[in-house]
Write a protein that holds these residues in place. Structure first.
Motif, short mmCIF file in Angstrom:
data_model
loop_
_atom_site.label_atom_id
_atom_site.label_comp_id
_atom_site.label_asym_id
_atom_site.label_seq_id
_atom_site.Cartn_x
_atom_site.Cartn_y
_atom_site.Cartn_z
N LEU A 20 21.07 -61.47 -0.55
CA LEU A 20 21.90 -60.31 -0.89
C LEU A 20 22.18 -59.47 0.35
N PHE A 21 21.17 -59.25 1.17
CA PHE A 21 21.35 -58.50 2.41
C PHE A 21 22.39 -59.18 3.31
N SER A 22 22.25 -60.48 3.49
CA SER A 22 23.15 -61.22 4.38
C SER A 22 24.58 -61.21 3.87
N SER A 23 24.76 -61.48 2.59
CA SER A 23 26.13 -61.54 2.05
C SER A 23 26.77 -60.16 2.01
N ALA A 24 26.01 -59.13 1.69
CA ALA A 24 26.56 -57.77 1.67
C ALA A 24 26.90 -57.30 3.09
N LEU A 25 26.10 -57.67 4.05
CA LEU A 25 26.38 -57.30 5.44
C LEU A 25 27.66 -57.98 5.94
N LEU A 26 27.81 -59.27 5.63
CA LEU A 26 29.01 -59.97 6.04
C LEU A 26 30.25 -59.41 5.34
N TYR A 27 30.11 -59.09 4.05
CA TYR A 27 31.25 -58.52 3.33
C TYR A 27 31.66 -57.18 3.96
N THR A 28 30.68 -56.36 4.29
CA THR A 28 30.97 -55.06 4.90
C THR A 28 31.72 -55.23 6.23
N ARG A 29 31.22 -56.11 7.06
CA ARG A 29 31.85 -56.34 8.37
C ARG A 29 33.28 -56.84 8.21
N TRP A 30 33.44 -57.87 7.40
CA TRP A 30 34.77 -58.47 7.25
C TRP A 30 35.73 -57.56 6.51
N ARG A 31 35.23 -56.75 5.57
CA ARG A 31 36.10 -55.84 4.85
C ARG A 31 36.65 -54.75 5.77
N PHE A 32 35.79 -54.20 6.61
CA PHE A 32 36.27 -53.19 7.56
C PHE A 32 37.24 -53.79 8.57
N GLN A 33 36.99 -55.02 9.02
CA GLN A 33 37.94 -55.68 9.91
C GLN A 33 39.27 -55.93 9.20
N TYR A 34 39.21 -56.34 7.95
CA TYR A 34 40.41 -56.60 7.15
C TYR A 34 41.23 -55.31 6.99
N ASP A 35 40.54 -54.23 6.65
CA ASP A 35 41.23 -52.94 6.47
C ASP A 35 41.85 -52.45 7.79
N ARG A 36 41.16 -52.63 8.90
CA ARG A 36 41.70 -52.23 10.19
C ARG A 36 42.92 -53.07 10.55
N LYS A 37 42.87 -54.36 10.22
CA LYS A 37 43.99 -55.24 10.51
C LYS A 37 45.19 -54.86 9.66
N LEU A 38 44.96 -54.51 8.39
CA LEU A 38 46.05 -54.08 7.52
C LEU A 38 46.68 -52.76 8.00
N ALA A 39 45.86 -51.92 8.60
CA ALA A 39 46.36 -50.63 9.08
C ALA A 39 47.17 -50.78 10.37
N GLY A 40 47.23 -51.99 10.90
CA GLY A 40 48.05 -52.22 12.07
C GLY A 40 47.32 -52.19 13.39
N GLU A 41 46.03 -52.19 13.34
CA GLU A 41 45.25 -52.14 14.59
C GLU A 41 45.26 -53.48 15.28
#
Length: 135
Positions: free
Chosen positions: A114-135
């Motif tokens: 659970l720790f590993s999957s939640a950590l990866l989701y957090t990292r990739w979600r923030f990267q995804y959101d930054r990419k969508l915002a045009g960064e």
């Protein structure tokens, strides 16, 4: 020397990883919840304590994060990474006791997953959101 900024991964690369890590997070979240409930209701020797009180104390941290987990909020997954360490430690301590070793090993493995999957989701979600915002 200036720090070089690493480019963000492509959206096509992030999308399947987001789905997989979120699915694994939810699966492990429910599995940890179930292991705690089943053990305390069916197998634990509570020495006369009310099992519902013990279960409610153990499940309150998970229940507080459940709405954010179910809605897929990255911050809830990030906070879960902190909270799940309690269950990992409890699992390791239970694994040392021969009467609770199976329960402890299950709890430790599920909480680590659970720790590993939640950590990866957090990292990739923030990267995804930054990419969508045009960064």
């Amino acid at each position: 020397m200036a720090k070089q900024v690493k480019p963000l991964p492509a959206l096509e690369w992030l999308q399947p990883r987001l789905k997989l890590s979120r699915a694994l997070s939810l699966f492990n979240f429910v599995a940890l919840f179930a292991v705690l409930a089943i053990w305390n209701l069916g197998f634990a020797d509570l020495h006369g304590a009310n099992p519902w009180i013990v279960i409610s104390i153990q499940l309150v941290p998970l229940l507080l994060l459940a709405p954010g987990m179910l809605l897929g909020h990255a911050r809830a997954h990030a906070w879960l990474c902190f909270v799940v360490n309690i269950y990992f430690i409890q699992g390791i301590l239970a694994a040392i006791d021969p009467a609770r070793s199976l329960y402890g090993v299950l709890q430790a493995i599920i909480s680590f997953a659970l720790f590993s999957s939640a950590l990866l989701y957090t990292r990739w979600r923030f990267q995804y959101d930054r990419k969508l915002a045009g960064e």
